[in-house]
Design an enzyme around this catalytic site. Sequence first.
Site, short mmCIF file in Angstrom:
data_model
loop_
_atom_site.label_atom_id
_atom_site.label_comp_id
_atom_site.label_asym_id
_atom_site.label_seq_id
_atom_site.Cartn_x
_atom_site.Cartn_y
_atom_site.Cartn_z
N ASP A 1 4.84 4.27 8.80
CA ASP A 1 3.80 3.36 9.83
C ASP A 1 4.15 4.05 11.04
OD1 ASP A 1 2.78 1.07 9.84
OD2 ASP A 1 4.41 -0.11 9.94
N LYS B 1 0.41 5.01 7.81
CA LYS B 1 -0.33 3.65 7.91
C LYS B 1 -0.74 3.25 9.58
CE LYS B 1 1.77 -0.48 7.37
NZ LYS B 1 1.71 -1.24 8.79
N GLU C 1 -2.22 0.29 11.94
CA GLU C 1 -2.87 -1.04 12.06
C GLU C 1 -4.03 -0.96 12.84
OE1 GLU C 1 -0.14 -3.99 14.02
OE2 GLU C 1 1.42 -3.51 12.67
N GLU D 1 -2.73 -8.40 5.57
CA GLU D 1 -1.59 -9.11 6.00
C GLU D 1 -1.94 -10.50 6.67
OE1 GLU D 1 1.53 -7.15 8.26
OE2 GLU D 1 2.67 -9.25 8.60
N ASP E 1 7.21 -0.19 10.72
CA ASP E 1 7.84 -0.36 11.80
C ASP E 1 8.64 -1.88 12.01
OD1 ASP E 1 5.58 -2.06 12.09
OD2 ASP E 1 4.84 -1.10 13.88
N SER E 2 8.42 -2.45 10.93
CA SER E 2 9.10 -3.63 10.87
C SER E 2 10.86 -3.43 10.87
CB SER E 2 9.04 -4.42 9.38
OG SER E 2 9.05 -3.49 8.44
O1 KIV Z 1 5.94 -2.69 9.05
C1 KIV Z 1 5.92 -3.30 7.96
O2 KIV Z 1 6.77 -3.40 7.32
C2 KIV Z 1 4.67 -3.42 7.47
C3 KIV Z 1 4.43 -4.31 6.19
C4 KIV Z 1 4.87 -5.75 6.57
C5 KIV Z 1 2.97 -3.99 5.86
O3 KIV Z 1 3.66 -3.10 8.06
#
Ligand code: KIV
Length: 279
Positions: free
Chosen positions: A94, A124, A126, A193, A55-56
């Site tokens: 994510d 993924k 968090e 992280e 989600d970056s």
């Molecule tokens: O969103 C993302 O790219 C991430 C990575 C930095 C692990 O969660």
Amino acid sequence: MSTHAPPPADPVKLRVTHFAAMKREARRIAVATAYDAITAAWCERAGIDLILVGDSLGNTALGYETTIPVRLEAMLHHAAAVARAARRAFLVGDMPFMTCRVSTEQTLVNCARMIQEGGMEAVKLEGGSEVAPMVERLVAAGIPVMGHIGLLPQSVHQRGGYRVQGRDQQTARQLRDSARDLELAGAFSIVLEGIPAPLAAEITRSIQIPTIGIGAGPDCDGQVLVLSDLLGMIDGPRPKFVKSYATLHDQAAAALAAYADDVRAGRFPTAEHSYGAEP
Ligand code: KIV
């Protein structure tokens, strides 16, 4: 317009079982983010083991300040583009802000969409011990889960910024407990992280599943970087933990300026780039 070249024939497709074996055999796991078919094809060609549609993409490709505004629909759109270009790499999608927090039912539905519509092979999430019961339900439903502990970008407002985690005894203990709880819940891997290197090393030794570090020192089982950081796609300073492997922003801007100059000066297009009347 160029289209994508066909991928190499029959690459060995990576799966969760490969990552367990890589940890056992002390082979490091190379992870990068990708957000579309072009960047996924770059990762494939480079032999990246696991592509994370992070989600970056909110604060890189989409231009938001944080990842908080990223919606599930946007993630699905980008994930599906990555999936169309990927062959060998294992694909993790994510789960954006609040998509796994409202209820178990909603979490299952949202993660199922990431797999079915986004074409991802795992999700993924968090969060630490508090999301372990959710992870257990997802794994029981047949969805592989990657955990993510330490600095959590989706908690930026709650934590008052992006801060290294685990520097005091209490938060270090919470991180150790979270890693253990996520492993017990069935996560196949955990992103660490923004935590001190010695703590990341200790957590990595204490669990059987691979840790993937970002700003967590050299002793994790694998590393992940955000693609635009490692390739220098965005102008501006990069965090301490980023090693810069290219400066694509400069190269792209210079190429575009040369193109604009050529157009304005009448140097492009020429006969070489033009079609004649005859076929
Ligand atoms: O969103 C993302 O790219 C991430 C990575 C930095 C692990 O969660």
